[in-house]
Design an enzyme around this catalytic site. Structure first.
Site, PDB file in Angstrom:
ATOM      1  N   ASP A 180      -1.438   6.535   6.148  1.00  0.00           N
ATOM      2  CA  ASP A 180      -2.525   5.676   5.689  1.00  0.00           C
ATOM      3  C   ASP A 180      -2.794   4.664   6.803  1.00  0.00           C
ATOM      4  OD1 ASP A 180      -4.207   3.812   4.554  1.00  0.00           O
ATOM      5  OD2 ASP A 180      -2.917   3.364   2.833  1.00  0.00           O
TER       6      ASP A 180
ATOM      7  N   TRP B 170       0.819  -1.217   0.000  1.00  0.00           N
ATOM      8  CA  TRP B 170       0.000   0.000   0.000  1.00  0.00           C
ATOM      9  C   TRP B 170       0.844   1.254   0.000  1.00  0.00           C
ATOM     10  CZ3 TRP B 170      -4.422  -0.447  -2.009  1.00  0.00           C
ATOM     11  CH2 TRP B 170      -5.203  -1.589  -1.808  1.00  0.00           C
TER      12      TRP B 170
ATOM     13  N   LYS C 115     -12.111  -1.807   6.569  1.00  0.00           N
ATOM     14  CA  LYS C 115     -11.407  -2.737   7.447  1.00  0.00           C
ATOM     15  C   LYS C 115     -11.881  -2.583   8.890  1.00  0.00           C
ATOM     16  CE  LYS C 115      -8.762  -3.006   3.690  1.00  0.00           C
ATOM     17  NZ  LYS C 115      -8.080  -2.076   2.789  1.00  0.00           N
TER      18      LYS C 115
END
Ligand code: PLP
Length: 363
Positions: free
Chosen positions: A175, A102, A199
């Protein structure tokens, strides 16, 4: 219904109590005779939901008043673009720590909007994935922002320290899509925190952004309006129609978290769940995890079977025991057990018990 434990990395399981409440009030919300997704976002009932969600989130994360909370569209990746678009008028360079899939994705997207550089990349030491600490690299003061990912969902790598520039002036952008609300954090360490919701917060599509006020109002002229922090801040995240159902559900999750005892309680629970699994993985060598102890994720526990030819059998038998979505990301292989806040202790225990039994039969 059979008792299923869903280890999906995302969209991931949500707390059962929350899902039950959403079901109960789905077609007749607050006695209005409609569902929450069928009413105007500008009407009083929804505004109350929106404001309550923000205030509960502020309480959970202890967000100081000089930070704005935005409920935006576009998930985690939307912010890969929104961050540079919103703050890159005042600089030309963003710097990035790359610890997995990511964080490299964020760096690649930022390249469209500014010069980027990578200060360090995770590497294997003695076969274990390790993220270089700041004694090996530093943040350039001319950097407009520094970006990293606190928990690499695919790789199972979680960083428990917060990077800092020498002057403290370079905004740290994090993030936190896959570990926000899993433990207390100090908001003031960050310039911008963002998280795709699916999530640890609610349904996909929504992203929660926490931005320090001095970073608002610096957007490039060509920033799409719905991604513009200033426009969204001025309109209470309702410049256009927000993802109302996701916002409502996120609000239920925030209430649930408060009822569980807040983030201290979640941190303890998450520690116990991950410990149960890592202990099982480390027990004999039948299973292995290739992340350095300091970086093992408490949210995404990755593991491999020493004998990879047993992978399909493992997944098949796990599933028939009600343990679903354990297949690792295609980039990493093996298995991944995602154990976000909503996963009860019993789920981690059931998986550990299954792993032990599987090893007994096949070891
Ligand atoms: C899932 C995830 C994303 C991407 O989220 P989308 O909503 O699919 O854009 C970004 N970063 C991290 C850490 C993630 O886990």
């Amino acid at each position: 219904m059979q008792n299923i434990f869903n280890f999906s990395a995302g969209p991931a399981m949500l707390p059962q109590e929350v899902m039950q409440q959403a079901q109960e009030e789905l077609i007749n919300w607050q006695g209005l005779g409609t569902s929450v997704m069928e009413v105007s976002h500008r009407g009083k009932p929804f505004i109350e939901v929106a404001e309550q969600a923000e205030s509960d989130l502020r309480e959970l994360l202890q967000i100081p008043s000089n930070y704005t909370v935005l409920f935006m569209h576009g998930g985690g990746r939307g912010q890969f673009s929104a961050v540079p678009l919103n703050i890159s008028t005042s600089f030309d360079l963003s710097q990035h720590l790359v610890s997995g899939q990511w964080s490299i994705g964020a760096e690649q997207e930022a390249q469209k909007f500014c010069r980027t550089s990578i200060v360090a990349t995770s590497k294997k030491i003695d076969g274990k994935m390790y993220v270089p600490t700041q004694d090996e690299w530093s943040i350039a003061e001319e950097s407009g922002y520094f970006h990293y990912c606190t928990n690499e969902t695919v790789d199972g790598v979680e960083i428990n320290w917060v990077p800092k520039s020498a002057s403290g002036n370079v905004p740290i952008v994090a993030d936190m899509s896959s570990n926000i609300l899993s433990k207390p954090i100090n908001i003031e360490d960050f310039g911008i925190i963002y998280a795709g919701a699916q999530k640890n917060i609610g349904p996909s599509g929504l992203s929660v952004v926490i931005v320090r006020n001095d970073l608002i109002g610096k957007a490039r002229k060509d920033t799409p309006a719905i991604f513009n922090y200033q426009l969204q801040a001025n309109s209470g995240s309702m410049y256009n129609t927000p993802p109302t159902f996701s916002w409502y559900l996120a609000g239920l999750v925030f209430k649930w978290l408060k009822a569980q005892g807040g983030l201290e309680a979640m941190a303890q629970l998450n520690l116990r769940k991950s410990h149960i699994l890592y202990e099982q993985i480390d027990a004999t060598g039948f299973y292995k995890n290739n992340v350095h102890n300091d970086y093992r994720s408490k949210m995404n526990v990755t593991f491999q079977l020493r004998d990879e030819s047993l992978n399909d059998l493992f997944l098949e038998q796990a599933e028939s025991n009600g343990l679903v979505a354990l297949k690792g990301h295609r980039a990493v292989g093996g298995m991944r057990a995602s154990i976000y806040n909503a996963m009860p202790l019993a789920g981690a225990q059931a998986l550990a018990d299954f792993m032990q039994e599987f090893e007994r039969k096949n070891g």
